[in-house]
Scaffold this motif. Structure first.
Motif, mmCIF file in Angstrom:
data_model
loop_
_atom_site.group_PDB
_atom_site.id
_atom_site.type_symbol
_atom_site.label_atom_id
_atom_site.label_comp_id
_atom_site.label_asym_id
_atom_site.label_seq_id
_atom_site.Cartn_x
_atom_site.Cartn_y
_atom_site.Cartn_z
ATOM 1 N N LEU A 50 0.834 -1.198 0.000
ATOM 2 C CA LEU A 50 0.000 0.000 0.000
ATOM 3 C C LEU A 50 0.876 1.258 0.000
ATOM 4 C CD1 LEU A 50 -2.966 0.936 0.144
ATOM 5 C CD2 LEU A 50 -2.726 0.950 2.620
ATOM 6 N N ILE A 51 1.920 1.233 0.799
ATOM 7 C CA ILE A 51 2.851 2.367 0.842
ATOM 8 C C ILE A 51 3.563 2.512 -0.499
ATOM 9 C CG2 ILE A 51 4.931 3.294 1.948
ATOM 10 C CD1 ILE A 51 3.974 1.820 4.543
ATOM 11 N N ALA A 52 4.017 1.403 -1.064
ATOM 12 C CA ALA A 52 4.727 1.436 -2.352
ATOM 13 C C ALA A 52 3.838 1.984 -3.459
ATOM 14 C CB ALA A 52 5.232 0.045 -2.709
ATOM 15 N N GLY A 53 2.544 1.756 -3.360
ATOM 16 C CA GLY A 53 1.607 2.270 -4.359
ATOM 17 C C GLY A 53 1.585 3.789 -4.418
ATOM 18 N N ARG A 54 2.050 4.430 -3.368
ATOM 19 C CA ARG A 54 2.095 5.898 -3.312
ATOM 20 C C ARG A 54 3.427 6.476 -3.755
ATOM 21 N NH1 ARG A 54 -2.840 8.038 -3.076
ATOM 22 N NH2 ARG A 54 -4.108 6.941 -1.558
ATOM 23 N N ILE A 55 4.410 5.598 -3.995
ATOM 24 C CA ILE A 55 5.744 6.073 -4.367
ATOM 25 C C ILE A 55 6.126 5.449 -5.710
ATOM 26 C CG2 ILE A 55 8.160 6.258 -3.660
ATOM 27 C CD1 ILE A 55 7.225 5.862 -0.781
ATOM 28 N N PRO A 56 5.989 6.197 -6.797
ATOM 29 C CA PRO A 56 6.300 5.657 -8.122
ATOM 30 C C PRO A 56 7.725 5.121 -8.218
ATOM 31 C CG PRO A 56 5.279 7.820 -8.287
ATOM 32 C CD PRO A 56 5.577 7.586 -6.831
ATOM 33 N N GLY A 57 7.859 3.939 -8.810
ATOM 34 C CA GLY A 57 9.174 3.362 -9.037
ATOM 35 C C GLY A 57 9.731 2.579 -7.865
ATOM 36 N N ARG A 58 8.985 2.483 -6.779
ATOM 37 C CA ARG A 58 9.443 1.734 -5.611
ATOM 38 C C ARG A 58 8.587 0.486 -5.434
ATOM 39 N NH1 ARG A 58 14.440 3.480 -4.012
ATOM 40 N NH2 ARG A 58 14.457 5.721 -3.860
ATOM 41 N N THR A 59 9.234 -0.579 -4.988
ATOM 42 C CA THR A 59 8.507 -1.816 -4.721
ATOM 43 C C THR A 59 8.291 -1.948 -3.220
ATOM 44 O OG1 THR A 59 10.478 -3.181 -4.433
ATOM 45 C CG2 THR A 59 9.624 -2.945 -6.691
ATOM 46 N N SER A 60 7.363 -2.803 -2.861
ATOM 47 C CA SER A 60 7.114 -3.032 -1.437
ATOM 48 C C SER A 60 8.359 -3.609 -0.763
ATOM 49 C CB SER A 60 5.903 -3.948 -1.241
ATOM 50 O OG SER A 60 6.098 -5.183 -1.895
ATOM 51 N N GLU A 61 9.109 -4.439 -1.489
ATOM 52 C CA GLU A 61 10.329 -5.027 -0.927
ATOM 53 C C GLU A 61 11.371 -3.950 -0.626
ATOM 54 O OE1 GLU A 61 8.868 -6.206 -3.743
ATOM 55 O OE2 GLU A 61 8.079 -8.096 -2.994
ATOM 56 N N GLU A 62 11.519 -2.987 -1.532
ATOM 57 C CA GLU A 62 12.478 -1.904 -1.322
ATOM 58 C C GLU A 62 12.112 -1.087 -0.086
ATOM 59 O OE1 GLU A 62 14.127 -0.440 -5.614
ATOM 60 O OE2 GLU A 62 12.032 0.016 -5.156
ATOM 61 N N ILE A 63 10.838 -0.787 0.041
ATOM 62 C CA ILE A 63 10.383 0.029 1.158
ATOM 63 C C ILE A 63 10.525 -0.725 2.475
ATOM 64 C CG2 ILE A 63 8.366 1.158 2.181
ATOM 65 C CD1 ILE A 63 7.606 1.886 -0.761
ATOM 66 N N GLU A 64 10.162 -1.992 2.474
ATOM 67 C CA GLU A 64 10.309 -2.788 3.693
ATOM 68 C C GLU A 64 11.778 -2.889 4.098
ATOM 69 O OE1 GLU A 64 9.069 -7.081 5.644
ATOM 70 O OE2 GLU A 64 8.776 -6.762 3.493
ATOM 71 N N LYS A 65 12.649 -3.137 3.126
ATOM 72 C CA LYS A 65 14.083 -3.227 3.409
ATOM 73 C C LYS A 65 14.598 -1.896 3.956
ATOM 74 C CE LYS A 65 18.533 -4.295 1.307
ATOM 75 N NZ LYS A 65 19.236 -4.644 0.072
ATOM 76 N N TYR A 66 14.193 -0.810 3.339
ATOM 77 C CA TYR A 66 14.582 0.515 3.811
ATOM 78 C C TYR A 66 14.108 0.726 5.250
ATOM 79 C CZ TYR A 66 14.273 5.487 4.659
ATOM 80 O OH TYR A 66 14.368 6.731 5.225
ATOM 81 N N TRP A 67 12.835 0.442 5.508
ATOM 82 C CA TRP A 67 12.266 0.651 6.838
ATOM 83 C C TRP A 67 13.008 -0.174 7.886
ATOM 84 C CZ3 TRP A 67 8.993 4.128 8.784
ATOM 85 C CH2 TRP A 67 8.559 3.924 10.096
ATOM 86 N N ASN A 68 13.212 -1.450 7.575
ATOM 87 C CA ASN A 68 13.867 -2.341 8.541
ATOM 88 C C ASN A 68 15.313 -1.944 8.799
ATOM 89 O OD1 ASN A 68 11.594 -3.873 9.043
ATOM 90 N ND2 ASN A 68 12.025 -5.273 7.368
ATOM 91 N N SER A 69 15.992 -1.429 7.787
ATOM 92 C CA SER A 69 17.378 -1.028 7.986
ATOM 93 C C SER A 69 17.480 0.308 8.705
ATOM 94 C CB SER A 69 18.117 -0.962 6.650
ATOM 95 O OG SER A 69 17.619 0.114 5.871
ATOM 96 N N ARG A 70 16.459 1.123 8.587
ATOM 97 C CA ARG A 70 16.504 2.473 9.138
ATOM 98 C C ARG A 70 15.804 2.608 10.487
ATOM 99 N NH1 ARG A 70 17.677 7.251 5.911
ATOM 100 N NH2 ARG A 70 17.906 8.825 7.486
ATOM 101 N N TYR A 71 14.639 1.969 10.628
ATOM 102 C CA TYR A 71 13.802 2.224 11.792
ATOM 103 C C TYR A 71 13.511 1.014 12.659
ATOM 104 C CZ TYR A 71 13.053 6.601 9.376
ATOM 105 O OH TYR A 71 13.251 7.793 8.751
ATOM 106 N N SER A 72 13.899 -0.153 12.214
ATOM 107 C CA SER A 72 13.645 -1.359 12.989
ATOM 108 C C SER A 72 14.501 -1.352 14.249
ATOM 109 C CB SER A 72 13.958 -2.606 12.157
ATOM 110 O OG SER A 72 13.692 -3.756 12.898
#
Length: 75
Positions: A50-72
């Protein structure tokens, strides 16, 4: 024949360069993208698609990886 072999080698190099570019793109989020991810996460939680759907060119996997590396948080 040597020309076609050389061309194949160039293609492999280009593919390698493109893959490296894709990998670094995962780590390179703009400030606007980061802010949007944070806001969306606060609204919908870990619904990465759902989050990736709001960011053109990004996949859910990219966003999850980013989130986990940054905020987990590791406990």
């Amino acid at each position: 024949m040597a020309d076609s072999e050389h061309s194949s080698s160039d293609d492999t190099f280009a593919d390698s360069r493109e893959e490296t570019s894709r990998e670094s793109k995962v780590e390179e989020f703009s400030e606007d993208e980061e802010n949007l991810i944070i806001r969306m996460y606060n609204l919908v939680g870990e619904r990465w698609a759902l989050i990736a759907g709001r960011i053109p060119g990004r996949t859910s996997e990219e966003i999850e990886k980013y989130w986990n590396s940054r905020y987990s948080t590791s406990e």
